[in-house]
Write an enzyme that holds these catalytic residues in place. Structure first.
Site, PDB file in Angstrom:
ATOM      1  N   ASP A 133       0.811  -1.226   0.000  1.00  0.00           N
ATOM      2  CA  ASP A 133       0.000   0.000   0.000  1.00  0.00           C
ATOM      3  C   ASP A 133       0.841   1.270   0.000  1.00  0.00           C
ATOM      4  OD1 ASP A 133       0.995   0.002   2.557  1.00  0.00           O
ATOM      5  OD2 ASP A 133      -0.939   0.168   3.563  1.00  0.00           O
ATOM      6  N   TYR A 139      10.894   5.010   1.109  1.00  0.00           N
ATOM      7  CA  TYR A 139      11.783   4.091   1.830  1.00  0.00           C
ATOM      8  C   TYR A 139      13.228   4.177   1.355  1.00  0.00           C
ATOM      9  CZ  TYR A 139       8.008   1.739   4.316  1.00  0.00           C
ATOM     10  OH  TYR A 139       6.956   1.463   5.151  1.00  0.00           O
TER      11      TYR A 139
END
Length: 443
Positions: free
Chosen positions: A170, A266
């Site tokens: 997600d 990330y």
């Protein structure tokens, strides 16, 4: 119209009520006749399930509901398994985060040593779910969003190659929602994207509106100034945890490294690990933030619903950005050819990259599952980073399968976040000692 039977594997998760509310919101698009919860921790699941049962009785009384720890009950007569399990719960996540920090290394649940430790715990749990599904409902599909998705996806590719499982994350969905808001669109559904990478390790290369107008320059201009932080998220805002605010702002610096693309958040852990370590309190990590925040709040609210016998005026929230799971289930059920970012075997989609790598790219989804879209050749910078990271993921899966201490040490040594082989070995020995209950015994 057919109504579907769904098992939510990870019924005791604090995300489960939000997913139930999201499924209820989309019943007109995806009708449901039965929802089952499955978890191996009966007491934990019972607290979530009793509240969700009241919720379903009030809002959709025709949906059958079961909560069970018995695999046969859970996986019989099922069309879709929605899996989001966390082997070892937040207590182990806390160790994944705090042990690396002792060595000055990023402590994060999906990246670096923490992600490797979590991956070693998750592989067996996800394979077990696949085996139950194939035994009791062989025609069902598993929609898996258990973390760390990259390692789990590689494990399912290698160890259950014929399984009807789609691995999905997600995070791109959440970032795309922010992009849409940043430039004044109502929804990410108004954007058509091109993206490539590994899970939690990728880049957007093209974003257009549905009429084909290029939206990249506008989004890039925004990200160059604000990252993915939104104006509504001032430092005083309570809606977003402090650690996430930092992450969305940090995207500005990640973007600077390759301003021709837009990065997944990330990547900050790989490009600026020293900043992340400096910014983290080793006594109070993200796991602690969640345990005293969402964990406590959701369980308390579920207990309140159970005790009062009513879910009216509940503070439980729809997990709206999880609606991509309904899009995925609908695409398979109704052959809608939805375009979605999924984690799939490369098989030439990225021309100059490992054929067997599990890559995250746009796919067209229909009744046969995902059909990946060709992304062509990728630049040397991204290719080099991805080759290093995919090697880490493959070594972890090989270490799990072969019970190999050596390969796990190699995986940690190769991780861009870990500075050298000695730190990798010290870290590994610490992680082995706390994961004895969850990892295979390494030789």
């Amino acid at each position: 119209m057919k109504k579907f039977s769904i098992t939510i594997a990870g019924g005791g998760s604090t995300f489960t009520p939000g997913i139930v509310l999201m499924l209820l919101k989309h019943l007109d698009r995806f009708p449901i006749r039965q929802i089952k919860f499955y978890d191996n921790l009966e007491e934990r699941q019972a607290r979530i399930a009793s509240a969700c049962e009241i919720l379903l009785k009030e809002r959709a009384p025709d949906i059958l509901f079961t909560a069970t720890t018995d695999p046969e009950t859970a996986f019989t007569d099922v069309d879709f398994v929605m899996a989001h399990i966390r082997v070892g719960l937040y207590a182990m996540r806390e160790k994944d985060e705090k042990i690396p920090l002792k060595y000055g290394v990023v402590g994060q649940e999906t990246c670096g040593p923490g992600g490797i430790a979590y991956g070693m715990r998750s592989i067996g749990g996800v394979l077990e779910l696949i085996d139950y599904m194939e035994k009791y409902s062989p025609n069902a599909w598993m929609l898996n969003y258990s973390n760390p998705a990259a390692i789990v996806a590689e494990a399912t590719r290698k160890l259950r190659p014929k399984a009807k499982i789609i691995n999905i994350c997600d995070m791109p969905v959440g970032i795309e929602e922010r992009m849409a808001q940043a430039i004044g669109l109502a929804s990410r559904k108004e954007m058509v994207v091109r993206y490539y990478g590994l899970n939690h390790f990728g880049w957007w290369t093209d974003i257009r509106d549905t009429e084909g107008n290029d939206l990249m320059p506008k989004i890039q201009e925004y990200v160059s100034q604000f990252g993915y932080a939104l104006p509504s998220e001032s430092q005083e805002s309570q809606q977003t945890d402090a650690s996430w605010k930092h992450t969305f702002m940090k995207a500005k610096e990640v973007y600077d490294i390759d301003p021709t693309t837009l990065p997944n958040t990330y990547l900050k852990y790989y490009f600026y690990p020293q900043d992340e370590v400096a910014h983290t309190n080793p006594e109070f990590t993200r796991a602690n933030e969640v345990m005293i925040g969402r964990e406590k709040q959701v369980f308390n609210e579920c207990d309140r619903i159970t005790n009062s016998g009513s879910a009216e005026n509940t503070i439980l929230e729809i997990d709206e950005h999880a609606s991509y799971i309904v899009d995925l289930a609908r695409a398979i059920a109704y052959n809608t050819h939805e375009r979605m970012l999924l984690i799939v075997p490369n098989n030439g989609a990225i021309e100059n990259f490992d054929e067997s790598a599990m890559v995250e790219i746009p796919c067209i989804v229909g009744s046969n599952g995902p059909e990946p879209l060709i992304q062509g050749k990728i630049p040397r910078f991204q290719k080099g980073l991805m080759e290093q990271q995919v090697a880490v993921e493959k070594l972890v899966v090989e270490a799990w399968e072969e019970r190999s201490y050596q390969k796990l040490w190699q995986a940690l040594t190769l991780s861009k976040i870990v500075p050298n082989a000695k730190v990798a070995k010290d870290l590994l020995d610490d992680l082995v000692s706390v994961n004895q209950e969850y990892w295979p015994e390494l030789k």
